[in-house]
Scaffold this motif. Structure first.
Motif, mmCIF file in Angstrom:
data_model
loop_
_atom_site.group_PDB
_atom_site.id
_atom_site.type_symbol
_atom_site.label_atom_id
_atom_site.label_comp_id
_atom_site.label_asym_id
_atom_site.label_seq_id
_atom_site.Cartn_x
_atom_site.Cartn_y
_atom_site.Cartn_z
ATOM 1 N N ILE A 367 -30.889 -70.438 61.951
ATOM 2 C CA ILE A 367 -30.728 -70.117 60.522
ATOM 3 C C ILE A 367 -30.515 -68.610 60.348
ATOM 4 O O ILE A 367 -29.628 -68.166 59.618
ATOM 5 C CB ILE A 367 -31.957 -70.566 59.695
ATOM 6 C CG1 ILE A 367 -32.152 -72.085 59.778
ATOM 7 C CG2 ILE A 367 -31.815 -70.114 58.247
ATOM 8 C CD1 ILE A 367 -31.141 -72.883 59.000
ATOM 9 N N THR A 368 -31.329 -67.829 61.038
ATOM 10 C CA THR A 368 -31.208 -66.370 60.978
ATOM 11 C C THR A 368 -29.841 -65.920 61.494
ATOM 12 O O THR A 368 -29.199 -65.026 60.935
ATOM 13 C CB THR A 368 -32.324 -65.698 61.810
ATOM 14 O OG1 THR A 368 -33.592 -66.113 61.309
ATOM 15 C CG2 THR A 368 -32.216 -64.180 61.761
ATOM 16 N N VAL A 369 -29.394 -66.550 62.575
ATOM 17 C CA VAL A 369 -28.088 -66.216 63.159
ATOM 18 C C VAL A 369 -26.974 -66.501 62.156
ATOM 19 O O VAL A 369 -26.098 -65.665 61.916
ATOM 20 C CB VAL A 369 -27.851 -67.018 64.465
ATOM 21 C CG1 VAL A 369 -26.409 -66.836 64.945
ATOM 22 C CG2 VAL A 369 -28.830 -66.586 65.550
ATOM 23 N N LEU A 370 -27.010 -67.706 61.555
ATOM 24 C CA LEU A 370 -25.914 -68.142 60.685
ATOM 25 C C LEU A 370 -25.816 -67.346 59.386
ATOM 26 O O LEU A 370 -24.719 -67.155 58.851
ATOM 27 C CB LEU A 370 -26.061 -69.627 60.363
ATOM 28 C CG LEU A 370 -25.864 -70.603 61.525
ATOM 29 C CD1 LEU A 370 -26.189 -72.031 61.078
ATOM 30 C CD2 LEU A 370 -24.438 -70.540 62.072
ATOM 31 N N ASN A 371 -26.944 -66.863 58.907
ATOM 32 C CA ASN A 371 -26.913 -66.143 57.633
ATOM 33 C C ASN A 371 -27.145 -64.643 57.800
ATOM 34 O O ASN A 371 -26.222 -63.840 57.697
ATOM 35 C CB ASN A 371 -27.948 -66.751 56.681
ATOM 36 C CG ASN A 371 -28.127 -65.937 55.401
ATOM 37 O OD1 ASN A 371 -29.241 -65.700 54.955
ATOM 38 N ND2 ASN A 371 -27.021 -65.489 54.809
ATOM 39 N N GLU A 372 -28.353 -64.270 58.094
ATOM 40 C CA GLU A 372 -28.740 -62.861 58.089
ATOM 41 C C GLU A 372 -27.987 -62.023 59.130
ATOM 42 O O GLU A 372 -27.520 -60.920 58.840
ATOM 43 C CB GLU A 372 -30.256 -62.761 58.341
ATOM 44 C CG GLU A 372 -30.793 -61.332 58.337
ATOM 45 C CD GLU A 372 -32.263 -61.293 58.754
ATOM 46 O OE1 GLU A 372 -32.660 -60.260 59.324
ATOM 47 O OE2 GLU A 372 -32.996 -62.281 58.516
ATOM 48 N N LYS A 373 -27.851 -62.532 60.357
ATOM 49 C CA LYS A 373 -27.286 -61.742 61.448
ATOM 50 C C LYS A 373 -25.758 -61.704 61.442
ATOM 51 O O LYS A 373 -25.157 -60.754 61.959
ATOM 52 C CB LYS A 373 -27.779 -62.273 62.799
ATOM 53 C CG LYS A 373 -29.258 -62.010 63.070
ATOM 54 C CD LYS A 373 -29.512 -60.519 63.258
ATOM 55 C CE LYS A 373 -30.963 -60.252 63.651
ATOM 56 N NZ LYS A 373 -31.220 -58.791 63.819
ATOM 57 N N THR A 374 -25.120 -62.744 60.926
ATOM 58 C CA THR A 374 -23.648 -62.802 61.021
ATOM 59 C C THR A 374 -22.943 -62.915 59.664
ATOM 60 O O THR A 374 -21.782 -62.534 59.546
ATOM 61 C CB THR A 374 -23.199 -64.019 61.865
ATOM 62 O OG1 THR A 374 -23.562 -65.230 61.181
ATOM 63 C CG2 THR A 374 -23.836 -63.978 63.250
ATOM 64 N N GLY A 375 -23.600 -63.487 58.680
ATOM 65 C CA GLY A 375 -22.944 -63.728 57.409
ATOM 66 C C GLY A 375 -21.962 -64.892 57.461
ATOM 67 O O GLY A 375 -21.135 -65.069 56.555
ATOM 68 N N PHE A 376 -22.055 -65.701 58.525
ATOM 69 C CA PHE A 376 -21.168 -66.875 58.636
ATOM 70 C C PHE A 376 -21.426 -67.806 57.434
ATOM 71 O O PHE A 376 -20.503 -68.408 56.901
ATOM 72 C CB PHE A 376 -21.434 -67.583 59.966
ATOM 73 C CG PHE A 376 -20.455 -68.684 60.312
ATOM 74 C CD1 PHE A 376 -19.164 -68.692 59.798
ATOM 75 C CD2 PHE A 376 -20.832 -69.711 61.164
ATOM 76 C CE1 PHE A 376 -18.253 -69.696 60.127
ATOM 77 C CE2 PHE A 376 -19.934 -70.722 61.495
ATOM 78 C CZ PHE A 376 -18.645 -70.714 60.975
#
Length: 431
Positions: A367-376
């Motif tokens: 979840i953190t990767v998909l939103n906060e870290k990448t903005g995907f």
């Protein structure tokens, strides 16, 4: 002799020839040449027609001569140009000549001992010692200015296209014409071939052979059509510019993609021009393609044949494998086989974001990767809904909400491929 002109005609490789050319090619093994201007240190697919023409010539029992224009390259061919070319210095020209020789050597064996073994020459070798006065006396007096002015390549420049023509460029057709005479005298070459825009320069050469070679001197000319796309646009360029024959300028993947993305109309034309498949095979492929165009049988066969011809079968397999990453049912293992350059080529233009490698040491929740870290995804909620719908993949493998991204997931120790649905890709570059 087999009829080369007949072969060229059904393939769409014939535009025009001087009277007697076909008869000469049928009568005996004939030496013929094509010139290549060293405007760059490689050749792009705009030169493929002429390369293939030389290979056909060899296959039909004749002797191909490839001329690299070390001398004419210092002047620049005005044919098809509306403005003067920038003149290259000797160092740049030498580099370009060497590069072109290297490319041509992949298609023609200049070390062959066959009777019709290909020959490579550089016109700088015979022009470098030719003084201006000697050239003016021996060559210039043979051709009138009226004759030279009547050529289309000259007339267009004098009729308001561009800024006119310098004396330097005006002499180009005389120097190219002298090349033909030199090869006629020293290599028994009686035919010059080239694109249809070269007709004026070539016929100046046949005229010089006739006037300088004695009463029995005969020389011939044959031209190929200029290749265009079905929509009328220029052939040989992609959105990224020229499509080169060297993998370090245009990757094999991009080269393969250029051909596989041809329109149906273009593919039907190109498979005759750019492959050596026989007529029955091509007719069968066209018929098969017409029954199921969506399978792109014609484009795939075209791309396969020409990629093997220009590169090799191993590189073709890599290009197909890379293509399947985007358009097929590839796996994580397939992804990991891609080298860094090919990976970046495949996902050129795909949105990217950077994540510090240290962040992955202990693992990052998806979840953190998909939103906060990448903005995907714009929010955690949107990311969760996509995960619940089973539409998220990491490196081509479906994942759930409890997935943790670690350094074990890296491709080439630096990339992660995210995917939402079938066509939405995102690349994480780990730094």
């Amino acid at each position: 002799m087999k009829n080369l002109v007949e072969e060229l005609k059904w393939r769409g490789l014939y535009h025009d020839s001087m009277p007697g050319t076909e008869e000469q090619l049928l009568k005996e093994a004939t030496s013929a040449y094509i010139g290549f201007d060293p405007t760059a240190d490689s050749l792009h697919i705009g030169s493929m027609v002429q390369i293939i023409l030389l290979v056909h010539l060899k296959n039909f029992g004749h002797r191909p001569i490839a001329l690299v224009g070390g001398a004419t390259g210092m002047i620049g061919d005005p044919s098809g140009k509306s403005d003067e070319r920038n003149l290259l210095d000797e160092e740049a020209l030498a580099k370009n000549v060497a590069g072109i020789k290297s490319v041509l050597s992949r298609f023609l064996d200049f070390n062959s001992t066959e009777a019709n073994a290909p020959v490579m020459v550089n016109n700088y070798d015979w022009m470098k010692e030719f003084s201006f006065i000697d050239f003016a006396r021996e060559v210039g007096k043979r051709i009138t200015v009226n004759y030279m002015m009547a050529k289309d390549s000259v007339k267009k420049r004098f009729s308001g296209e561009g800024e006119g023509m310098s004396f330097t460029e005006f002499t180009y057709q005389l120097i190219q014409g002298y090349d033909f005479y030199h090869l006629y005298k020293n290599n028994n070459c009686v035919l010059q071939m080239g694109g249809s825009d070269q007709w004026g320069n070539i016929t100046t050469g046949t005229e010089l052979v006739r006037r300088m070679g004695g009463e029995n001197a005969k020389a011939y000319a044959l031209t190929t059509p200029l290749i265009t796309k079905a929509d009328g646009s220029k052939f040989g360029k992609s959105e990224g510019g020229n499509v080169w024959l060297d993998a370090d300028k245009t990757s094999v993947y991009k080269f393969y993609q250029f051909w596989v993305n041809a329109t149906d109309v273009d593919a039907e034309k190109y498979i005759k021009i750019f492959t050596f498949l026989d007529k029955d095979t091509i007719d069968a492929l066209i018929a098969e393609h017409q029954t199921a165009p969506h399978l792109r049988v014609l484009q795939k066969k075209l791309a396969e044949e020409i990629t093997v011809f220009v590169h090799n079968r191993e590189e073709l397999e890599k290009a197909i494998q890379a293509s399947n990453i985007l358009f097929g049912n590839s796996t994580a293992e397939d992804l990991k086989k891609l080298d860094e350059a090919t990976f970046l080529e495949v996902f050129d233009g795909v949105p990217q974001a950077e994540i510090a490698k240290a962040d992955l040491e202990n693992g990052l929740d998806i979840i953190t990767v998909l939103n906060e870290k990448t903005g995907f995804f714009k929010s955690n909620g949107e990311a969760r809904r996509a995960l619940t719908a089973n539409s998220i993949s990491v490196n081509r493998e479906k994942i759930k909400e409890d997935f943790t991204l670690t350094t074990n997931d890296l491709i080439n120790n630096q990339f992660v491929l995210l995917q939402s649905g079938k066509k939405n890709y995102f690349v994480i570059r780990v730094v």
